[in-house]
Write a protein that holds these residues in place. Structure first.
Motif, PDB file in Angstrom:
ATOM      1  N   ASP A  19     -24.380 -59.179 -11.661  1.00 20.23           N
ATOM      2  CA  ASP A  19     -24.061 -57.979 -12.429  1.00 20.23           C
ATOM      3  C   ASP A  19     -22.627 -58.098 -12.953  1.00 20.23           C
ATOM      4  N   PRO A 145     -22.372 -57.143 -21.789  1.00 21.95           N
ATOM      5  CA  PRO A 145     -22.789 -56.253 -22.874  1.00 21.95           C
ATOM      6  C   PRO A 145     -21.759 -56.248 -23.991  1.00 21.95           C
ATOM      7  N   THR A 412     -27.335 -51.355 -22.406  1.00 29.87           N
ATOM      8  CA  THR A 412     -27.323 -52.341 -21.314  1.00 29.87           C
ATOM      9  C   THR A 412     -28.525 -53.267 -21.452  1.00 29.87           C
TER      10      THR A 412
END
Length: 436
Positions: A19, A145, A412
């Motif tokens: 992440d 992103p 996202t």
């Protein structure tokens, strides 16, 4: 021995998907004393610091890519600093997973195996493997992103595009041993996906594997389709060697926008129809494949002797990649079907209209197999129809078919595996044999 009309090779991977966390990257940059002036994507990745420099350089330019690292330990150490998950990767594997959602089954050729692979491969996807023992050499997958920022020594690095980065040291994929079962598998196949040579490190091993593959290709029935997906070569000088050995056997040669620019040696303005036309003409001269597919964020194009054969396959690839972009690994058939109603990219539509003729009426007598009902298991899918014969001679006059992508503005998105999903959607559209 498993068999399928669709064989997807040549290797698969176990991926650690982390992440995105700007704070972790900023802290690590401060710890290692990284400065903006040293950001580069070309330096060898020997240490964790080198990997960090590469990640930040990619973020700065908004670019994606695949890079070799000196050891899997670097990947393990870096990934442990973030929240992460284990997934399966490799073009063939992700293509197979995408195709299965539409009820199209396949056989994978793998070069490594472990409990992650056994656990995560669903029913409806068979495999053969050259591995003689279990091994795990994870690939580090980083997605950022659009607008992602990292503050580096008072300078703000901001991503202009969402993108993905891949870092790996994977000995089984570097050697890419072929299974003894591959020739037999190809004897019942009518479509074969080739990918994975980009990871190889040794020239002699590469030549041996290319010779073995050419021998296995002789087992394909006449009229079968050979699909080659290009990738970022860890050793760029190997790319022309692979083309020299295989190009005459390849019916569809596919690459993304990053690989297009790598081959051409310069950036391409994907929103300028004249620049795109010039780039497609140039890459078609460099890679004189029967059919060349270029898939980008704004459009996908086919150039070659008979590109109209692949108009609906282009649509299928775009639809599948867009579905993954929005919904990630767990997308469903309903997600895929609903994506078709999305708005087309206005910028992509301008390029597509400038480059290719309008779609012709449906061909008389074209087969339109029934489609599995939503929720039906893949095993109940309609039998796979024959593929179009794409064996036109090399050197004929080339035309272009170009299809715009969708206008997707998800905050996202999933950026990893989009090219792999495009391949799966493209092949599934050929297999299902219907307009999408």
């Amino acid at each position: 021995m498993v068999s399928s009309e669709t064989v997807l090779g040549l290797g698969g991977t176990v991926d650690y998907e982390i992440d995105w966390n700007s704070a972790v990257l900023e802290g690590l940059a401060a710890e290692y004393g990284v400065t903006v002036s040293e950001l580069t994507t070309d330096h060898p990745i020997i240490t964790e610091r080198d990997l960090l420099v590469s990640v930040l350089a990619m973020l700065k330019t908004g670019s994606g890519g695949e890079r070799f690292v000196a050891s899997s330990g670097i990947v393990e150490t870096f990934a442990a600093r973030f929240t992460s998950r284990v997934t399966l990767g490799g073009t063939g594997v992700r293509a197979a997973l995408a195709m299965r959602v539409l009820g199209v089954t396949s056989t994978l050729h793998l070069v490594s195996i472990d409990d992650h692979v056994r656990r995560l491969l669903p029913p409806g996807i068979d495999f053969i493997s050259s591995a003689v023992t279990d091994t795990t050499d994870p690939h580090l997958i980083i997605q950022f992103p659009v607008g992602a920022t990292v503050c580096l020594g008072g300078t703000l690095l901001t991503a202009t595009h969402a993108n993905r980065l891949i870092y790996s040291n994977d000995p089984p994929n570097q050697t890419l041993y072929l299974s003894d079962e591959l020739p037999s598998a190809l004897s019942t196949a009518t479509l074969f996906l080739i990918s994975g040579f980009n990871s190889m490190q040794d020239a002699q091993a590469l030549d041996e594997r290319l010779d073995q593959l050419r021998s296995a290709l002789s087992r394909l029935a006449p009229g079968s389709t050979v699909f080659y997906e290009d990738s970022g070569f860890h050793r760029p000088e190997f790319s022309p060697r692979v083309r020299a050995a295989l190009l005459d056997a390849i019916d569809v040669y596919s690459l993304n926008e990053d690989e297009l620019e790598t081959h051409l040696g310069h950036p391409v303005d994907l929103l300028d129809p004249h620049a795109v036309r010039s780039a497609l003409d140039d890459v078609a001269r460099l890679i004189p494949a029967r059919h060349l597919i270029v898939h980008t964020k704004y459009f996908s194009a086919a150039i070659g002797e008979r590109p109209e054969l692949y108009r609906e396959a282009l649509r299928g690839g775009i639809l599948m990649a867009s579905t993954r972009y929005r919904f990630g690994d767990g997308f469903t058939r309903a997600d895929y079907d609903g994506m078709a109603a999305e708005r087309v990219s206005p910028a992509g539509a301008i390029v597509a209209a400038a480059l290719s003729p309008a779609a012709p009426p449906a061909m008389a007598g074209a087969a339109t197999p029934a489609v599995s009902a939503p929720g039906a298991p893949p095993e109940a899918a309609t039998p796979e129809p024959a593929l179009p014969d794409a064996s036109a001679p090399l050197g004929a006059a080339r035309t272009i078919v170009c299809i715009p992508a969708f206008q997707l503005d998800d905050p996202t998105p999933t950026t990893i595996g989009l090219g792999d999903s495009f391949v799966g959607g493209f092949i599934a559209a050929l297999r299902r044999g219907r307009a999408l």
